[in-house]
Design a protein around this motif. Structure first.
Motif, PDB file in Angstrom:
ATOM      1  N   ILE A  12       0.836  -1.215   0.000  1.00  0.00           N
ATOM      2  CA  ILE A  12       0.000   0.000   0.000  1.00  0.00           C
ATOM      3  C   ILE A  12       0.862   1.252   0.000  1.00  0.00           C
ATOM      4  O   ILE A  12       0.552   2.236  -0.687  1.00  0.00           O
ATOM      5  CB  ILE A  12      -0.951   0.005   1.225  1.00  0.00           C
ATOM      6  CG1 ILE A  12      -1.829  -1.254   1.229  1.00  0.00           C
ATOM      7  CG2 ILE A  12      -1.823   1.252   1.209  1.00  0.00           C
ATOM      8  CD1 ILE A  12      -2.667  -1.466  -0.001  1.00  0.00           C
ATOM      9  N   GLU A  13       1.966   1.250   0.748  1.00  0.00           N
ATOM     10  CA  GLU A  13       2.872   2.405   0.751  1.00  0.00           C
ATOM     11  C   GLU A  13       3.439   2.649  -0.646  1.00  0.00           C
ATOM     12  O   GLU A  13       3.556   3.804  -1.087  1.00  0.00           O
ATOM     13  CB  GLU A  13       4.018   2.167   1.741  1.00  0.00           C
ATOM     14  CG  GLU A  13       3.594   2.271   3.199  1.00  0.00           C
ATOM     15  CD  GLU A  13       4.661   1.732   4.150  1.00  0.00           C
ATOM     16  OE1 GLU A  13       5.746   1.333   3.661  1.00  0.00           O
ATOM     17  OE2 GLU A  13       4.400   1.700   5.365  1.00  0.00           O
ATOM     18  N   GLY A  14       3.790   1.578  -1.344  1.00  0.00           N
ATOM     19  CA  GLY A  14       4.312   1.716  -2.707  1.00  0.00           C
ATOM     20  C   GLY A  14       3.275   2.289  -3.650  1.00  0.00           C
ATOM     21  O   GLY A  14       3.589   3.139  -4.497  1.00  0.00           O
ATOM     22  N   ILE A  15       2.048   1.846  -3.508  1.00  0.00           N
ATOM     23  CA  ILE A  15       0.958   2.369  -4.347  1.00  0.00           C
ATOM     24  C   ILE A  15       0.771   3.856  -4.077  1.00  0.00           C
ATOM     25  O   ILE A  15       0.619   4.659  -5.007  1.00  0.00           O
ATOM     26  CB  ILE A  15      -0.349   1.611  -4.054  1.00  0.00           C
ATOM     27  CG1 ILE A  15      -0.234   0.154  -4.523  1.00  0.00           C
ATOM     28  CG2 ILE A  15      -1.542   2.289  -4.720  1.00  0.00           C
ATOM     29  CD1 ILE A  15      -1.283  -0.755  -3.950  1.00  0.00           C
ATOM     30  N   ARG A  16       0.825   4.233  -2.800  1.00  0.00           N
ATOM     31  CA  ARG A  16       0.621   5.650  -2.445  1.00  0.00           C
ATOM     32  C   ARG A  16       1.772   6.522  -2.926  1.00  0.00           C
ATOM     33  O   ARG A  16       1.552   7.696  -3.291  1.00  0.00           O
ATOM     34  CB  ARG A  16       0.420   5.783  -0.936  1.00  0.00           C
ATOM     35  CG  ARG A  16      -0.956   5.287  -0.511  1.00  0.00           C
ATOM     36  CD  ARG A  16      -1.178   5.373   0.969  1.00  0.00           C
ATOM     37  NE  ARG A  16      -2.525   4.914   1.293  1.00  0.00           N
ATOM     38  CZ  ARG A  16      -2.909   4.466   2.473  1.00  0.00           C
ATOM     39  NH1 ARG A  16      -2.038   4.420   3.472  1.00  0.00           N
ATOM     40  NH2 ARG A  16      -4.148   4.066   2.680  1.00  0.00           N
ATOM     41  N   ARG A  17       2.981   5.981  -2.951  1.00  0.00           N
ATOM     42  CA  ARG A  17       4.105   6.754  -3.512  1.00  0.00           C
ATOM     43  C   ARG A  17       3.858   7.057  -4.985  1.00  0.00           C
ATOM     44  O   ARG A  17       4.053   8.185  -5.439  1.00  0.00           O
ATOM     45  CB  ARG A  17       5.416   5.972  -3.358  1.00  0.00           C
ATOM     46  CG  ARG A  17       6.048   6.044  -1.995  1.00  0.00           C
ATOM     47  CD  ARG A  17       7.507   5.587  -2.042  1.00  0.00           C
ATOM     48  NE  ARG A  17       7.658   4.251  -2.582  1.00  0.00           N
ATOM     49  CZ  ARG A  17       7.615   3.142  -1.840  1.00  0.00           C
ATOM     50  NH1 ARG A  17       7.427   3.229  -0.539  1.00  0.00           N
ATOM     51  NH2 ARG A  17       7.774   1.953  -2.406  1.00  0.00           N
ATOM     52  N   ASP A  18       3.407   6.051  -5.725  1.00  0.00           N
ATOM     53  CA  ASP A  18       3.125   6.254  -7.151  1.00  0.00           C
ATOM     54  C   ASP A  18       1.964   7.230  -7.340  1.00  0.00           C
ATOM     55  O   ASP A  18       1.998   8.082  -8.238  1.00  0.00           O
ATOM     56  CB  ASP A  18       2.788   4.922  -7.813  1.00  0.00           C
ATOM     57  CG  ASP A  18       3.993   3.992  -7.898  1.00  0.00           C
ATOM     58  OD1 ASP A  18       5.129   4.481  -7.789  1.00  0.00           O
ATOM     59  OD2 ASP A  18       3.789   2.766  -8.063  1.00  0.00           O
ATOM     60  N   MET A  43      -0.316  12.564  -8.582  1.00  0.00           N
ATOM     61  CA  MET A  43      -1.086  13.715  -8.100  1.00  0.00           C
ATOM     62  C   MET A  43      -0.278  15.006  -8.257  1.00  0.00           C
ATOM     63  O   MET A  43      -0.809  16.038  -8.716  1.00  0.00           O
ATOM     64  CB  MET A  43      -1.457  13.505  -6.630  1.00  0.00           C
ATOM     65  CG  MET A  43      -2.279  14.637  -6.031  1.00  0.00           C
ATOM     66  SD  MET A  43      -2.553  14.381  -4.246  1.00  0.00           S
ATOM     67  CE  MET A  43      -0.903  14.748  -3.612  1.00  0.00           C
ATOM     68  N   ASN A  44       1.006  14.968  -7.894  1.00  0.00           N
ATOM     69  CA  ASN A  44       1.844  16.171  -8.007  1.00  0.00           C
ATOM     70  C   ASN A  44       2.009  16.591  -9.461  1.00  0.00           C
ATOM     71  O   ASN A  44       2.054  17.796  -9.774  1.00  0.00           O
ATOM     72  CB  ASN A  44       3.214  15.913  -7.382  1.00  0.00           C
ATOM     73  CG  ASN A  44       3.143  15.809  -5.865  1.00  0.00           C
ATOM     74  OD1 ASN A  44       2.198  16.305  -5.253  1.00  0.00           O
ATOM     75  ND2 ASN A  44       4.139  15.174  -5.256  1.00  0.00           N
ATOM     76  N   ARG A  95       9.875  -1.649  -5.460  1.00  0.00           N
ATOM     77  CA  ARG A  95      11.168  -1.126  -5.009  1.00  0.00           C
ATOM     78  C   ARG A  95      12.115  -0.952  -6.183  1.00  0.00           C
ATOM     79  O   ARG A  95      12.825   0.052  -6.275  1.00  0.00           O
ATOM     80  CB  ARG A  95      11.784  -2.056  -3.967  1.00  0.00           C
ATOM     81  CG  ARG A  95      13.145  -1.564  -3.458  1.00  0.00           C
ATOM     82  CD  ARG A  95      13.725  -2.479  -2.406  1.00  0.00           C
ATOM     83  NE  ARG A  95      12.932  -2.481  -1.206  1.00  0.00           N
ATOM     84  CZ  ARG A  95      13.234  -3.207  -0.126  1.00  0.00           C
ATOM     85  NH1 ARG A  95      14.296  -4.000  -0.137  1.00  0.00           N
ATOM     86  NH2 ARG A  95      12.463  -3.156   0.946  1.00  0.00           N
ATOM     87  N   TYR A  96      12.117  -1.936  -7.096  1.00  0.00           N
ATOM     88  CA  TYR A  96      13.038  -1.832  -8.232  1.00  0.00           C
ATOM     89  C   TYR A  96      12.711  -0.604  -9.082  1.00  0.00           C
ATOM     90  O   TYR A  96      13.607   0.147  -9.485  1.00  0.00           O
ATOM     91  CB  TYR A  96      12.995  -3.092  -9.093  1.00  0.00           C
ATOM     92  CG  TYR A  96      14.031  -3.048 -10.190  1.00  0.00           C
ATOM     93  CD1 TYR A  96      15.340  -3.450  -9.943  1.00  0.00           C
ATOM     94  CD2 TYR A  96      13.715  -2.548 -11.456  1.00  0.00           C
ATOM     95  CE1 TYR A  96      16.310  -3.368 -10.930  1.00  0.00           C
ATOM     96  CE2 TYR A  96      14.676  -2.456 -12.444  1.00  0.00           C
ATOM     97  CZ  TYR A  96      15.975  -2.870 -12.169  1.00  0.00           C
ATOM     98  OH  TYR A  96      16.940  -2.763 -13.147  1.00  0.00           O
ATOM     99  N   MET A  97      11.442  -0.393  -9.348  1.00  0.00           N
ATOM    100  CA  MET A  97      11.043   0.746 -10.173  1.00  0.00           C
ATOM    101  C   MET A  97      11.338   2.071  -9.485  1.00  0.00           C
ATOM    102  O   MET A  97      11.693   3.057 -10.137  1.00  0.00           O
ATOM    103  CB  MET A  97       9.557   0.644 -10.529  1.00  0.00           C
ATOM    104  CG  MET A  97       9.227  -0.508 -11.464  1.00  0.00           C
ATOM    105  SD  MET A  97      10.262  -0.534 -12.965  1.00  0.00           S
ATOM    106  CE  MET A  97       9.760   0.996 -13.743  1.00  0.00           C
ATOM    107  N   ALA A  98      11.207   2.097  -8.152  1.00  0.00           N
ATOM    108  CA  ALA A  98      11.511   3.326  -7.409  1.00  0.00           C
ATOM    109  C   ALA A  98      13.001   3.645  -7.464  1.00  0.00           C
ATOM    110  O   ALA A  98      13.403   4.810  -7.518  1.00  0.00           O
ATOM    111  CB  ALA A  98      11.057   3.183  -5.957  1.00  0.00           C
TER     112      ALA A  98
END
Length: 467
Positions: A201-207, A212-213, A401-404
């Protein structure tokens, strides 16, 4: 690339460990995808029946399916224990049936039943004697019994090693004196299940926050923030909502109806504190059609439907297992009483806790009927965390994580290695079999890292043939 065809070709290259191939080999027969080996299945079944003295561990149609005859199904964990006792296997042989045959954890000594099975295997007891020991354990518990989480599996194994050679009565007395240790599940596996849920869920919210930004920058939001002295936190949901609501269809800012709604929807998710099962299902366990795969399907044995209800059972394992123990104690206590006696007061209290409302029970006979049904219903909710529960979450987190870390630099080997490292460290901690390409789920998840791109677990669901 047509993903479904790619996966289909990959799995055609391999023969995977399933329980039918495993047990047939143990009976002295090799199985392949060649139809000519079907006769070997029947010969392996015949040998199995001979070694188990034709014990009715399950119905014959079910036993046949364990060997891949007229369909295929894996036996339950308890059925595997029963066949191990029937064949007179030792601890190491039984452990192989659990880990390699079922692809499940080894002995779960936190579960009083498996602790007794382990003791029985090491001391030459039969299956029925172990069941009687379990019933004695259950009847000696107290109605106010509760488990504790402070004792590790390693500590419990150490204590077992000290006492495993004592007689059955002494061993059972030790278990009863330390009943709170036997919580019925692996706390380590549950902790990892929770950790990966949060990380997904944290990863989804980062994306979502990045998206959003990006949309906010299109509206002129940051120009508006620079002009407003009363905006102390431009990254707050309150500031974003204030801007959107004040400047819909404004001539000064680009806030169309659709763009504004999209930003508000993203903000709701980005700033939410909730980590819900429904979100996990929608993001990981819902099928998304992989590119170019319209109408293409592939059969994958390891995939199972995951619903909010199933996840609820997984994440409520502690309370469900504790309730199971208390119900078992209650049934054992009632069996010591006469059927026509008045039902004890504690039965009504226990039933009120289960059903969240008063349940009228007159006699011990009535109480037995109700508690036995409660036991059946609750045992469906007493799950054991499997590799198949953890691996899709690990796969998702590893890809996030890899994509981040490598946003525009995808390298299949490096991405696959990140998944393998994360998976093996977790599986090892949970006392589960490490990644092995002989297991279909392991092989297919690693195959999702193609040279061109990564495919997700949702992509697999998109090409899965449910039939």
């Amino acid at each position: 690339m047509i993903f479904a065809e790619y996966i289909q070709e990959k799995i055609k290259e391999r023969s995977f460990i399933r329980f039918d191939t495993f047990i047939a080999e143990k009976m002295g027969y090799m199985l392949t995808k060649d139809e000519k080996t079907d006769e070997n299945r029947k010969l392996a079944l015949k040998e199995f029946r001979k070694r188990t003295d034709k014990k009715n561990i399950a119905t014959m149609p079910t036993i046949r399916r364990w060997f891949g005859i007229n369909g295929y199904t894996k036996p339950s964990r308890e059925a595997v224990y029963e066949m191990c006792f029937a064949m007179g296997l030792n601890k190491e042989e039984a452990e192989e049936y659990l880990t390699k045959g079922l692809g499940q954890p080894a002995f779960q000594v936190n579960d009083y039943r498996e602790m007794i099975f382990l003791y029985g295997l090491e001391n030459g007891l039969d299956y029925d004697t172990c069941i009687l020991m379990m019933q004695k354990f259950e009847t000696r518990l107290d109605i106010g019994f509760s488990t504790i989480k402070t004792h590790s599996t390693r500590e419990l194994i150490n204590q077992y090693e000290i006492r495993k050679n004592t007689d059955a009565d002494s061993f059972l007395m030790w278990m009863c004196d330390n009943a709170e240790w036997f919580k019925g599940y692996s706390q380590t596996a549950l902790d990892y299940l929770l950790v990966y849920k949060h990380r997904v869920i944290e990863g989804i919210r980062r994306d979502e926050k990045k998206q959003m930004n990006m949309l906010l920058s299109e509206t002129g939001y940051y120009r508006w923030v620079a002009l407003r002295k009363d905006i102390t936190d431009p990254n707050s949901r309150k500031s974003i909502e204030k801007f959107i609501m004040s400047h819909r269809n404004s001539s000064s800012y680009n806030v169309s109806e659709s763009l504004g709604n999209a930003i508000l929807e993203l903000a709701k998710d980005v700033y939410s504190d909730k980590i819900t099962n429904s979100r996990l299902v929608s993001e990981v366990f819902t099928a998304f059609g992989a590119k170019n795969d319209i109408g293409k399907k592939v059969h994958l044995d390891f995939i199972k439907p995951v619903t909010e209800k199933y996840l609820s059972y997984l994440y409520r394992i502690p309370s469900n297992w504790e309730l199971s123990l208390r119900i078992s104690w209650g049934i054992g206590a009632l069996n010591e009483m006469s059927d026509d006696e008045d039902s004890p007061k504690w039965v009504a209290e226990l039933l009120k806790e289960i059903y969240l409302k008063p349940i009228k029970v007159n006699t011990v006979s009535d109480a037995k009927i109700i508690l036995r049904q409660c036991d059946i219903d609750n045992k469906r909710r007493c799950l054991m965390i499997q590799r198949e529960d953890l691996l899709p979450l690990i796969h998702t987190v590893a890809q996030q994580r890899y994509m981040a870390e490598h946003e525009n630099d995808y390298r299949a080997d490096a991405a696959r290695q990140m998944f393998c490292n994360m998976a093996n460290s977790t599986l090892n901690a949970c006392n589960m079999p490490m990644l092995n390409e002989e297991y279909e789920i392991d092989y297919v998840l690693m195959a999702c890292y193609t040279e061109e791109e990564m495919y997700s677990y949702s992509d697999l669901l998109g090409v899965w043939d449910e039939g």
